[in-house]
Design a protein around this motif. Structure first.
Motif, PDB file in Angstrom:
ATOM      1  N   UNK A  97      47.585  39.129  47.002  1.00 46.55           N
ATOM      2  CA  UNK A  97      47.700  37.671  46.957  1.00 46.55           C
ATOM      3  C   UNK A  97      46.400  36.976  46.535  1.00 46.55           C
ATOM      4  N   UNK A  98      45.267  37.570  46.876  1.00 49.30           N
ATOM      5  CA  UNK A  98      43.997  36.897  46.610  1.00 49.30           C
ATOM      6  C   UNK A  98      43.228  37.488  45.429  1.00 49.30           C
ATOM      7  N   UNK A  99      43.034  38.763  45.417  1.00 47.53           N
ATOM      8  CA  UNK A  99      42.180  39.377  44.410  1.00 47.53           C
ATOM      9  C   UNK A  99      42.904  39.654  43.096  1.00 47.53           C
ATOM     10  N   UNK A 116      47.239  47.850  59.121  1.00 47.12           N
ATOM     11  CA  UNK A 116      46.017  47.513  58.392  1.00 47.12           C
ATOM     12  C   UNK A 116      46.218  47.695  56.892  1.00 47.12           C
ATOM     13  N   UNK A 117      46.850  48.782  56.498  1.00 49.56           N
ATOM     14  CA  UNK A 117      47.104  49.040  55.081  1.00 49.56           C
ATOM     15  C   UNK A 117      48.009  47.975  54.485  1.00 49.56           C
ATOM     16  N   UNK A 144      46.772  45.430  51.638  1.00 53.02           N
ATOM     17  CA  UNK A 144      47.479  45.416  50.354  1.00 53.02           C
ATOM     18  C   UNK A 144      48.009  44.025  50.050  1.00 53.02           C
ATOM     19  N   UNK A 145      48.545  43.350  51.083  1.00 53.14           N
ATOM     20  CA  UNK A 145      49.067  42.005  50.890  1.00 53.14           C
ATOM     21  C   UNK A 145      47.935  41.047  50.515  1.00 53.14           C
TER      22      UNK A 145
END
Length: 187
Positions: free
Chosen positions: A24-26, A14-15, A19-20
């Motif tokens: 990648x998005x935010x 989950x971490x 994180x990915x």
């Protein structure tokens, strides 16, 4: 023990996924926003610096006039040096007003209130037109000071000073714009 291992693996997965996804998005959006906000604040700083340069150059031009042609205290060399310095101050006025016009969308559009945006746009246009006009140098200097001081106070003055002088600054600015355009000032 298998339950603990499974919980640790799920938490780790989950971490990693979180994180990915954030990376990648935010993160790119936040970095782009940070750059845009930095550009806006840099433009506002240069807006302030341009007005300060205008006030400074106008004040120098008013305080240090060209000496009379028959003044025996001035040598030709000193006259030439003073004229070169006055030309440099006039060039500063030109450069500052060019920047105001060229970057108007960046700094003026960054203010949330439409009356501030309109005020900045009107100021930049009128200041540039004064510099481009064929008026006498002393009249240009006087008009630029009359335009710049109230605008500078409304954008960069202390909050209590802005509120205290808001109506008077708008009135002085309006009277100066009317004088520039040759219209009679309305009371």
């Amino acid at each position: 023990m298998p339950n603990i291992l499974w919980t640790v693996l799920v938490a780790a997965a989950t971490a990693v996924v979180t994180a990915f996804a954030v990376g990648m998005l935010a993160t790119p959006r936040m970095e782009a926003r940070k750059k845009r906000l930095g550009d806006v604040h840099a433009a506002r700083d240069t807006f302030s610096a341009s007005m300060t340069r205008i006030v400074s150059a106008c004040s120098l031009l008013q305080r240090i006039p060209t000496p009379a042609a028959d003044d025996p205290d001035w040598t030709p060399v000193m006259r030439e040096r003073l004229q070169a310095e006055r030309n440099r101050w006039l060039q500063q006025l030109d450069d500052a007003t060019v920047w105001l016009i060229d970057n108007m969308a960046t700094y003026a559009g960054s203010y949330p209130a439409s009356h501030l945006t309109q005020f900045a746009v009107e100021y930049a246009g009128n200041a540039r037109m004064v510099v481009l006009s064929e008026r006498e140098e002393t009249t240009k200097v006087e008009l630029l000071l009359a335009l710049t001081v109230p605008v500078q106070r409304q954008f960069f003055g202390w909050p209590w000073s802005r509120a205290r002088h808001m109506i008077a600054d708008r009135q002085v600015f309006g009277e100066t714009v009317a004088r520039i355009s040759g219209e009679p000032a309305t009371p």
